[in-house]
Design an enzyme around this catalytic site. Structure first.
Site, mmCIF file in Angstrom:
data_model
loop_
_atom_site.group_PDB
_atom_site.id
_atom_site.type_symbol
_atom_site.label_atom_id
_atom_site.label_comp_id
_atom_site.label_asym_id
_atom_site.label_seq_id
_atom_site.Cartn_x
_atom_site.Cartn_y
_atom_site.Cartn_z
ATOM 1 N N ASN A 152 -3.106 -9.299 4.529
ATOM 2 C CA ASN A 152 -2.634 -10.309 3.632
ATOM 3 C C ASN A 152 -1.483 -10.944 3.829
ATOM 4 O O ASN A 152 -1.170 -11.899 3.379
ATOM 5 C CB ASN A 152 -2.865 -9.454 2.225
ATOM 6 C CG ASN A 152 -1.744 -8.415 2.094
ATOM 7 O OD1 ASN A 152 -1.698 -7.915 3.189
ATOM 8 N ND2 ASN A 152 -1.662 -7.971 1.009
ATOM 9 N N GLY A 228 -1.647 -0.742 4.224
ATOM 10 C CA GLY A 228 -3.033 -0.900 4.200
ATOM 11 C C GLY A 228 -3.489 -0.078 2.697
ATOM 12 O O GLY A 228 -2.669 0.115 1.818
ATOM 13 N N SER A 229 -4.642 -0.028 3.122
ATOM 14 C CA SER A 229 -5.292 0.634 1.656
ATOM 15 C C SER A 229 -4.969 2.318 1.443
ATOM 16 O O SER A 229 -4.548 2.709 2.403
ATOM 17 C CB SER A 229 -6.721 0.503 1.612
ATOM 18 O OG SER A 229 -7.251 1.289 2.694
ATOM 19 N N GLY A 233 -4.384 5.065 4.268
ATOM 20 C CA GLY A 233 -3.132 5.649 4.594
ATOM 21 C C GLY A 233 -3.150 7.279 4.346
ATOM 22 O O GLY A 233 -2.632 7.830 5.306
ATOM 23 N N GLU A 250 2.721 2.270 3.487
ATOM 24 C CA GLU A 250 3.025 1.569 2.274
ATOM 25 C C GLU A 250 1.549 1.084 1.861
ATOM 26 O O GLU A 250 0.590 0.387 2.599
ATOM 27 C CB GLU A 250 3.469 -0.064 2.743
ATOM 28 C CG GLU A 250 5.145 0.360 3.037
ATOM 29 C CD GLU A 250 5.893 0.533 1.822
ATOM 30 O OE1 GLU A 250 5.402 0.460 0.532
ATOM 31 O OE2 GLU A 250 6.812 1.185 1.897
ATOM 32 N N CYS A 284 -0.092 -7.214 -2.251
ATOM 33 C CA CYS A 284 0.174 -5.752 -2.664
ATOM 34 C C CYS A 284 0.714 -5.660 -4.094
ATOM 35 O O CYS A 284 0.539 -4.623 -4.872
ATOM 36 C CB CYS A 284 0.680 -4.980 -1.615
ATOM 37 S SG CYS A 284 2.223 -5.579 -1.054
ATOM 38 N N GLU A 464 10.383 -0.359 3.507
ATOM 39 C CA GLU A 464 10.346 -1.425 4.483
ATOM 40 C C GLU A 464 11.691 -2.160 4.082
ATOM 41 O O GLU A 464 11.878 -2.235 2.887
ATOM 42 C CB GLU A 464 9.331 -2.020 4.722
ATOM 43 C CG GLU A 464 7.876 -0.977 5.212
ATOM 44 C CD GLU A 464 7.000 -1.532 5.998
ATOM 45 O OE1 GLU A 464 7.207 -1.470 7.257
ATOM 46 O OE2 GLU A 464 6.094 -2.301 5.597
HETATM 47 P P1 NDP Z 1 -7.140 -1.366 5.035
HETATM 48 O O1 NDP Z 1 -6.625 0.096 5.007
HETATM 49 O O2 NDP Z 1 -8.565 -1.508 5.330
HETATM 50 O O3 NDP Z 1 -6.753 -1.733 6.755
HETATM 51 C C1 NDP Z 1 -5.185 -1.732 7.006
HETATM 52 C C2 NDP Z 1 -5.141 -1.680 8.624
HETATM 53 O O4 NDP Z 1 -5.575 -0.279 8.911
HETATM 54 C C3 NDP Z 1 -6.100 -2.692 9.375
HETATM 55 O O5 NDP Z 1 -5.311 -3.098 10.614
HETATM 56 C C4 NDP Z 1 -7.271 -1.516 9.909
HETATM 57 O O6 NDP Z 1 -7.840 -2.081 10.772
HETATM 58 C C5 NDP Z 1 -6.465 -0.247 9.849
HETATM 59 N N1 NDP Z 1 -7.508 0.702 9.987
HETATM 60 C C6 NDP Z 1 -8.503 0.712 9.176
HETATM 61 N N2 NDP Z 1 -9.167 2.129 9.379
HETATM 62 C C7 NDP Z 1 -8.122 2.672 10.165
HETATM 63 C C8 NDP Z 1 -8.060 4.015 10.603
HETATM 64 N N3 NDP Z 1 -9.154 5.069 10.654
HETATM 65 N N4 NDP Z 1 -7.064 4.476 11.388
HETATM 66 C C9 NDP Z 1 -6.187 3.477 11.619
HETATM 67 N N5 NDP Z 1 -5.940 2.374 11.276
HETATM 68 C C10 NDP Z 1 -7.201 1.977 10.393
HETATM 69 O O7 NDP Z 1 -6.429 -2.248 4.281
HETATM 70 P P2 NDP Z 1 -6.536 -4.016 4.084
HETATM 71 O O8 NDP Z 1 -6.287 -4.547 5.669
HETATM 72 O O9 NDP Z 1 -7.871 -3.870 3.459
HETATM 73 O O10 NDP Z 1 -5.483 -4.207 3.078
HETATM 74 C C11 NDP Z 1 -5.507 -4.134 1.766
HETATM 75 C C12 NDP Z 1 -4.554 -3.090 1.345
HETATM 76 O O11 NDP Z 1 -3.154 -3.060 1.891
HETATM 77 C C13 NDP Z 1 -4.550 -3.051 -0.136
HETATM 78 O O12 NDP Z 1 -4.765 -1.559 -0.625
HETATM 79 C C14 NDP Z 1 -2.997 -3.525 -0.217
HETATM 80 O O13 NDP Z 1 -2.253 -3.159 -1.510
HETATM 81 C C15 NDP Z 1 -2.314 -2.760 0.642
HETATM 82 N N6 NDP Z 1 -1.175 -3.534 1.220
HETATM 83 C C16 NDP Z 1 0.008 -2.618 0.690
HETATM 84 C C17 NDP Z 1 1.525 -3.086 0.985
HETATM 85 C C18 NDP Z 1 2.457 -2.457 0.521
HETATM 86 O O14 NDP Z 1 3.744 -2.848 0.939
HETATM 87 N N7 NDP Z 1 2.386 -1.450 -0.126
HETATM 88 C C19 NDP Z 1 1.435 -4.611 1.455
HETATM 89 C C20 NDP Z 1 0.124 -5.330 1.804
HETATM 90 C C21 NDP Z 1 -1.046 -4.480 1.583
HETATM 91 P P3 NDP Z 1 -9.192 -2.863 10.480
HETATM 92 O O15 NDP Z 1 -8.743 -4.446 9.897
HETATM 93 O O16 NDP Z 1 -9.710 -3.286 12.197
HETATM 94 O O17 NDP Z 1 -9.999 -2.264 9.822
#
Ligand code: NDP
Length: 501
Positions: A152, A228-229, A233, A250, A284, A464
């Site tokens: 994002n 990420g999600s 996480g 995060e 996020c 961060e």
């Molecule tokens: P995901 O958790 O699906 O993916 C995040 C990253 O993790 C991607 O690079 C993904 O790779 C990778 N990933 C997926 N599975 C694994 C695994 N088993 N082990 C290690 N890495 C893995 O999140 P999104 O990309 O859908 O992002 C959206 C989410 O991020 C929302 O929940 C949002 O709130 C959160 N977010 C939080 C922020 C904050 O600062 N709190 C800021 C921005 C977003 P791949 O794409 O290849 O699946």
């Protein structure tokens, strides 16, 4: 038509992944393939981690001000390419061009800011309790950092991780989201061009589900920095916890804008529209809840519904577009799945609620900007992160109730309060269980010179950006130098009061 093929960057070389396979990079506004990217295997992860480990000693010993100069040059290149980067970003993940420019600008800001840390990274020098003794602290890099990022903010978030990691002397393996490999490649190209030595940054493209566990468990990875999600996480933290690895996480949010009965309602509507529907609700910090005092709730709902209905969906590169698509078909379906959930629980769809099927919009992954009303705080749409252009209006009768509702989710990233009463503003600043609090502004728009991150299940306590980022990417080392020439026993050989000069 695919125009570009994106490759890994390992040990200073652009290379194909060893699987021989690739995956598509789509424009979510059209569903068309704009690039292909090599699909890495765990063998490529090994190569990237080994290269980062080999580069570590030379990089950690390279003077930090010189590391800063490389980062500064990277910032200059980003600035020169801002428009191209923004256009590619819009095509790759859908946010409108103005917002994509903002994403790149945030990357530039972070890079310049952190470049300056090459000449700071202050430690403490403190008085020692014994004579002829020196006491101080200094930062020490972790080693090899795995930076795992979402789609994002495809440029800004990687800079939040990679730049502080590098300035402190760590080397990096960067695993970007599979929806945005192009911007990840552009960032690696920029750092290469800025003069980063080989192996210091390594980029591995491919599905996190396949590569992630291997990367996280790799014995040569010392710190995992993940955004990420919450599910991913938690999964990463579980693996890393067993191995006693450092993790900075995060995660998700369920951010709210509170509008009190003394607020400037029109100003609050501007903030809600911007925060709920900017980046199609996929920040996020997006305002996916509006907590409105009954004294103004009808006014808020009428005006918000009116504004949401007027937002023009379209390709983010079109100047007439207010709101782009969501990132993928899967995300579009997830957002749409919440509409029957909301209605079943008693909420009403007051604006939007549909996937547009007509014309060009039907080809992309759009969802109408949606306002839900008659929402109660415990409904799923008020508790779960939908991550799309949907906001849920909850009515409350007092400031106390507004604070209770605000804090009633498991998340704690961002909130805002609209009020003209300074006492109420201070109550929210004190009582909100969120890492970011805005007064009379939306829930989005953090600046990089302050810490960024969330309380409760939004993260694991790290921050961060700002100086706080330095704490994620370094350990503290305390150093004592005894120049008395004799054994002095701390806490025992104390200087007696009557011997004081
Ligand atoms: P995901 O958790 O699906 O993916 C995040 C990253 O993790 C991607 O690079 C993904 O790779 C990778 N990933 C997926 N599975 C694994 C695994 N088993 N082990 C290690 N890495 C893995 O999140 P999104 O990309 O859908 O992002 C959206 C989410 O991020 C929302 O929940 C949002 O709130 C959160 N977010 C939080 C922020 C904050 O600062 N709190 C800021 C921005 C977003 P791949 O794409 O290849 O699946």
């Amino acid at each position: 038509m695919a125009t570009t093929h994106l490759r890994n960057y390992i040990d200073g070389r652009w290379v194909e992944g060893s699987s021989g396979q690739s995956f598509d990079d789509l424009d979510p506004a059209t569903g068309e393939v704009i690039a292909t990217a090599t699909r890495s295997s765990t063998a490529d992860v090994d190569k990237a981690v080994e290269a980062a480990r080999r580069a570590y000693d030379a990089w950690r010993l390279y003077p930090a001000p010189k590391r800063g100069e490389i980062l500064y040059r990277a910032g200059e290149i980003m600035l020169a390419r801002k428009d191209d980067l923004a256009r590619e970003m819009t095509s790759e993940m859908g946010k409108v061009l103005a917002e994509a420019r903002g994403d790149v600008q945030e990357g530039i800001d972070m890079t310049y800011y952190i470049a300056g840390e090459g000449r700071r990274q202050f430690g403490d020098v403190v008085p020692a309790e014994l004579p002829n003794k020196w006491a101080m602290s200094m930062r020490h890099p972790h080693g090899v950092v795995a930076a795992i990022t979402p789609w994002n903010f495809p440029l800004a978030i990687p800079t939040w991780k990679i730049m502080p990691a590098l300035i402190l002397g760590n080397t990096v393996v960067f695993k970007p989201a599979s929806y945005t490999p192009m911007l990840a490649v552009r960032l690696a190209e920029i750092l290469e061009e800025a003069g980063l030595p080989k192996g210091v940054l390594n980029l591995v493209l491919g599905p996190g589900g396949d590569l992630g566990d291997h990367l996280v468990q790799h014995p040569a990875i010392d710190l995992i920095s993940f955004t990420g999600s919450s599910d991913t996480g938690a999964h990463i933290s579980e693996i890393a916890g067993r191995l006693l690895k450092r993790v900075s996480a995060e995660l998700g949010g369920k951010n709210a804008i509170v509008v009190l009965d003394d607020a400037d309602v029109d100003l609050s509507i501007d903030g809600i529209v911007w925060s709920a529907f900017g980046t199609s609700g996929q920040r996020c910090t997006a305002a996916s809840r509006v907590i409105a005092h009954r004294g103004v709730a009808n006014d808020v709902i009428d005006k918000l519904v009116g504004r949401a209905k007027k937002l023009r969906m379209g390709h983010g590169l079109e100047p007439t577009t207010d709101i782009g698509p969501v990132v993928s078909r899967q995300a579009q379906e997830k957002v749409a799945s919440y509409m029957p959930i909301a209605e079943k629980e008693g909420a009403t769809i007051a604006a939007g609620g549909r996937i547009p099927t007509e014309g060009a919009l039907g080809k992309g992954f759009f969802h109408e900007p949606t306002v839900l009303v008659d929402v109660k705080p415990n409904m799923r749409v008020a508790q779960e992160e939908i991550f799309g252009p949907v906001t849920a209006v909850i009515e409350v009768s007092s400031v106390d109730e507004a604070i209770r509702v605000l804090n009633s989710t498991k998340y704690g990233l961002s909130c805002s309060v609209y009020t003209r009463n300074v006492n109420n503003a201070f109550r929210f600043m004190r009582d909100a269980e969120t890492g970011l609090v805005y007064v009379n502004a939306g829930t989005i728009g953090a600046e990089i010179q302050l810490p960024f991150g969330g309380m409760k299940s939004t993260g694991n306590g790290h921050r961060e950006a700002g100086r706080a980022a330095l704490d994620v990417y370094s350990e503290w080392k305390s150093i004592y130098v005894d120049y008395s020439g004799k054994l002095q026993r701390a806490q025992m050989d104390t200087v007696e009061k009557d011997k004081a000069p």
